[in-house]
Design an enzyme around this catalytic site. Structure first.
Site, short mmCIF file in Angstrom:
data_model
loop_
_atom_site.label_atom_id
_atom_site.label_comp_id
_atom_site.label_asym_id
_atom_site.label_seq_id
_atom_site.Cartn_x
_atom_site.Cartn_y
_atom_site.Cartn_z
N GLY A 129 -8.75 3.85 7.51
CA GLY A 129 -8.43 5.26 7.76
C GLY A 129 -6.95 5.53 7.90
O GLY A 129 -6.47 6.55 7.45
N PHE A 130 -6.24 4.60 8.50
CA PHE A 130 -4.81 4.86 8.77
C PHE A 130 -3.98 3.59 8.61
O PHE A 130 -4.47 2.50 8.92
CB PHE A 130 -4.63 5.39 10.21
N GLY A 131 -2.74 3.79 8.17
CA GLY A 131 -1.80 2.68 8.17
C GLY A 131 -1.23 2.49 9.57
O GLY A 131 -1.46 3.32 10.46
N GLY A 132 -0.52 1.40 9.77
CA GLY A 132 0.21 1.20 11.02
C GLY A 132 -0.62 0.77 12.22
O GLY A 132 -0.15 0.85 13.36
N GLY A 138 1.27 -2.16 4.20
CA GLY A 138 1.82 -0.83 4.05
C GLY A 138 3.06 -0.64 4.88
O GLY A 138 4.19 -0.74 4.39
N SER A 139 2.88 -0.39 6.17
CA SER A 139 4.01 -0.02 7.02
C SER A 139 5.05 -1.15 7.11
O SER A 139 6.25 -0.87 7.10
CB SER A 139 3.53 0.39 8.41
N SER A 182 0.85 -1.20 0.00
CA SER A 182 0.00 0.00 0.00
C SER A 182 0.88 1.24 0.00
O SER A 182 1.67 1.45 0.93
CB SER A 182 -0.90 0.01 1.24
N GLY A 191 -4.70 -4.54 6.45
CA GLY A 191 -4.59 -3.89 7.75
C GLY A 191 -3.80 -4.71 8.75
O GLY A 191 -4.17 -5.83 9.08
N GLY A 192 -2.67 -4.16 9.20
CA GLY A 192 -1.88 -4.82 10.25
C GLY A 192 -1.20 -6.11 9.80
O GLY A 192 -0.91 -6.98 10.61
N MET A 211 -11.38 -6.03 5.67
CA MET A 211 -10.54 -5.10 6.44
C MET A 211 -10.22 -5.71 7.80
O MET A 211 -11.13 -6.12 8.54
CB MET A 211 -11.27 -3.77 6.66
C1 DX5 Z 1 -6.19 1.35 5.94
C2 DX5 Z 1 -5.73 1.02 4.54
C3 DX5 Z 1 -4.62 0.04 4.48
C4 DX5 Z 1 -3.34 0.48 5.13
C5 DX5 Z 1 -2.58 -0.74 5.51
O1 DX5 Z 1 -7.32 2.14 5.86
O2 DX5 Z 1 -6.79 0.49 3.78
O3 DX5 Z 1 -4.35 -0.38 3.15
O4 DX5 Z 1 -2.56 1.30 4.32
O5 DX5 Z 1 -1.49 -0.32 6.23
P1 DX5 Z 1 -0.74 -1.25 7.28
O6 DX5 Z 1 -0.22 -2.41 6.51
O7 DX5 Z 1 0.31 -0.36 7.80
O8 DX5 Z 1 -1.77 -1.67 8.30
ZN ZN Z 2 -6.45 -0.47 1.68
#
Ligand code: DX5
Ligand code: ZN
Length: 219
Positions: free
Chosen positions: A145-148, A200-201, A9, A179-180, A140
């Site tokens: 809403g947020f990564g990490g 992502g992270s 991501s 997510g996570g 999900m």
């Molecule tokens: C959250 C996003 C995810 C997010 C995943 O709303 O849909 O795609 O970027 O990030 P990580 O892998 O850091 O949880």
């Molecule tokens: Zn996503």
């Protein structure tokens, strides 16, 4: 053994050097590139729109996987198709139930693959009627809403449920989780039946992306 695909991501990438961040991901083992589009209404955060996708879509040889976390996917999906999306995934919770199937059909009519996503509190039973039409189902495993954020274990039963239904009915959708996801949670979701892992992270903060991506594919 089922093939596992990784979708980094870009939400966790350094946008001051976005192209440098993503240009080697294919070599490093990724198959998809995940675009988290947030509007500040459906989720409490704003990310980016179709312009960012249009700037990079032709430059990277990865499957462009667009995750719309927006209240009005009907209004904006076409912009993302024009910008180069291969998959458009919208949220079941974003629109009225009677609007879901017409939107699935519209996205497909425009030669794009279509996915439907559910938030952590949504019961997957609610989307069963749409499963035969979908190319992708996105579970999900954090509140969008947020990564990490930390992985929510309650997503595992949902993945199992959707994986079992897929096999039983021979549905063609790919089962994606978001997510996570890290080297530990990846093993759990793969065991439950996930096929595409968004991360992502874990990928963008790692010293060695190739090793990070490989570690996600290990069962
Ligand atoms: C959250 C996003 C995810 C997010 C995943 O709303 O849909 O795609 O970027 O990030 P990580 O892998 O850091 O949880
Ligand atoms: Zn996503």
């Amino acid at each position: 053994m089922k093939e596992i695909y990784i979708a980094p991501s870009i939400l966790s990438a350094d946008f001051s050097k976005l192209y440098d961040e993503i240009k080697s991901l294919k070599k490093e083992g990724a198959t998809y590139l995940h675009f988290d589009v947030m509007d500040g209404h459906f989720v409490p955060n704003i990310s980016f729109g179709s312009y960012v996708l249009s700037c990079i879509s032709k430059k990277v040889d990865l499957i462009k996987d667009v995750h719309l976390m927006i209240t009005d996917p009907e209004k904006y999906f076409m912009d993302f198709i024009k910008a180069g999306a291969d998959f458009i995934t919208f949220h079941y919770e974003a629109i009225k139930k009677e609007e879901v199937l017409p939107l699935i059909k519209k996205i497909k009519e425009n030669n794009c693959k279509v996915g439907l996503s559910i938030k952590p509190k949504t019961d997957p039973k609610e989307i069963v009627e749409f499963l035969p039409y979908l190319d992708l189902v996105l579970v999900m495993s954090v509140e969008p809403g947020f990564g990490g954020q930390s992985f929510m274990e309650n997503s595992l039963n949902k993945i199992k449920f959707l994986s079992t239904l897929k096999e039983k009915n021979n549905y063609h959708y790919l089962l994606e989780v978001d997510g996570g996801i890290n080297n530990l949670t990846a093993k759990k979701v793969i065991k439950a039946g996930a096929e595409i892992l968004v991360s992502g992270s874990y990928i963008f903060k790692s010293e060695n992306r190739k090793n990070a991506i490989n570690s996600l594919k290990e069962e």
